[in-house]
Write an enzyme that holds these catalytic residues in place. Structure first.
Site, PDB file in Angstrom:
ATOM      1  N   CYS A 115      -8.965   3.310  37.325  1.00  0.00           N
ATOM      2  CA  CYS A 115      -8.161   2.322  38.044  1.00  0.00           C
ATOM      3  C   CYS A 115      -9.011   1.395  38.716  1.00  0.00           C
ATOM      4  CB  CYS A 115      -7.095   2.794  38.849  1.00  0.00           C
ATOM      5  SG  CYS A 115      -6.450   4.252  37.969  1.00  0.00           S
ATOM      6  N   HIS A 261      -4.423  -3.001  42.803  1.00  0.00           N
ATOM      7  CA  HIS A 261      -3.899  -2.170  41.680  1.00  0.00           C
ATOM      8  C   HIS A 261      -2.647  -1.852  41.280  1.00  0.00           C
ATOM      9  CE1 HIS A 261      -4.377   0.734  38.292  1.00  0.00           C
ATOM     10  NE2 HIS A 261      -4.201   1.656  39.133  1.00  0.00           N
ATOM     11  N   ASN A 291       1.353   0.188  34.458  1.00  0.00           N
ATOM     12  CA  ASN A 291      -0.021   0.523  35.082  1.00  0.00           C
ATOM     13  C   ASN A 291      -0.874   0.443  33.814  1.00  0.00           C
ATOM     14  OD1 ASN A 291      -2.398   1.342  35.977  1.00  0.00           O
ATOM     15  ND2 ASN A 291      -1.578   3.195  36.862  1.00  0.00           N
TER      16      ASN A 291
END
Ligand code: UT7
Length: 336
Positions: A115, A261, A291
């Protein structure tokens, strides 16, 4: 003095859209649960038959970014490719992208920071540019999660979150006396929590690396202690924000747009409230993409530019936390 400037951005999402309702065909979940707990409404997944990897998605995003920067492939001094879902175990997806770009000897480096891959990649590019070793760096964040998810009720906590996609940025060292470009970075890792979000197999520490037993146990699917990661994000993201602002000699008010993020909209809403940042200054697009891990931050920047939320002179704060556990933040300012 040379400043590390972003001169082109691009994104690419595979055309197949998977809605929350689509997921209910394969697992015990509901659109309401997913939307309430994560903010996600849909995500893009590659076609089911396979054959598309992150390097393919990364190529499409790179071509757009390069066109906007006025680059041809031959201009690239270095490719940095951030992904947790590489096309194959080795070589890195950066090498595969290099070939797809028609290049013969341009160096390619993969970043495996999940991430925070874009944050680590941007900091690495900045260091290479400031050292004088490379001047034009293509940084790509790309993921194909969908082919590696447990699309049954067993994997629902992880599977509903992830989407496929790619984004790319062209980064150049440009002489300037102004305070522009990458102004400060703060990167962190805490391997103690590696197992809190990981994909174990196939693994070289297992012999054999993969077996019927491992497959039956589902150890080839990502596993996450969602609550632990969630709580860590609520603590670390504010901390790293203060740290990076101090490094840059800036205040919260100096930031025009916070680009976090996109792991869970609730994490970013908590962050906005904890830091007392006006709502419109924290960017969200998780609703549409889920995501996309290493791609989320450059994808969000590309959209924010298109939406004219940012432009000449804007100061951005990129930040994120994820597997590793790793977290970090980078402050970037466009030239005026
Ligand atoms: O980018 C990587 C970094 N990752 C993150 O930042 C993720 C951070 N964590 C999260 O976003 C959240 O923890 C999740 C969205 C993954 C999970 O939300 P949660 O509020 O922590 O739910 P939970 O795992 O505690 O589960 C609550 C309940 C459970 O049922 P019981 O035991 O209360 O009966 C789960 O079985 O919700 C159930 N559940 C689901 N129900 C419907 C878990 N996943 C689902 C699902 N659909 N997809």
């Amino acid at each position: 003095m040379k400043k590390t400037m972003i001169t082109g951005t691009g994104r690419y999402l595979p055309p197949r859209i998977v809605t929350n309702n689509d997921l209910t065909k394969w697992m015990d979940t509901s659109s309401e649960w997913i939307q309430k707990r994560t903010g996600i409404e849909q995500r893009h997944w590659v076609e089911e038959e396979g054959g598309t990897g992150p390097a393919d998605l990364g190529l499409e995003a790179s071509l757009i970014a390069m066109k906007r920067a006025g680059w041809t492939a031959g201009d690239i001094d270095l490719i940095i490719f951030a992904t947790l879902s590489p096309d194959v175990n080795f070589p890195g997806s950066g090498c595969l992208l290099q070939y797809k770009l028609g290049l013969e000897s341009t160096p390619a480096l993969d970043i495996r920071q999940q991430c925070t891959g874009f944050l680590y990649g941007l900091s690495t590019a900045d260091a290479f540019i400031r050292s004088g070793l490379y001047n034009k760096i293509l940084l790509v964040g790309a993921e194909v999660h969908s082919t590696g998810l447990d699309i049954t009720t067993r994997g629902r906590d992880v599977t509903v979150i992830f989407g496929d996609g790619a984004a790319a940025v062209c980064i150049e060292g440009i002489e300037s006396d102004e305070q522009v470009g990458v102004l400060a970075s703060s990167l962190h890792a805490q391997g103690e929590f590696a197992k809190s979000l990981w994909l174990e197999a196939p693994a070289s520490m297992l012999n054999p690396r993969i077996s019927e037993k491992i497959l039956d146990e589902g150890r080839h699917y990502p596993e996450m202690d969602g609550k632990l990661i969630f709580k860590m994000a609520l603590k670390k993201l504010p901390e790293v924000t203060i740290e990076v602002l101090e490094k840059a000699g800036l205040n919260l008010d100096d930031i025009d747009l916070f680009i976090p993020h996109q792991a869970n909209m609730r994490i970013n809403q908590f962050y906005q409230k904890t830091m007392n940042i006006p709502k419109g200054k924290v960017f969200h697009n998780i609703q549409r993409y889920g995501n996309t891990t290493a791609a989320t931050i450059p994808l969000a920047m590309d959209e924010a530019l298109e939406m004219k939320l940012i432009g000449k002179g804007s100061t951005l704060l990129f930040l994120g936390l994820g597997a590793g556990v790793t977290w970090g933040a980078v402050i970037y300012r466009f030239a005026g």
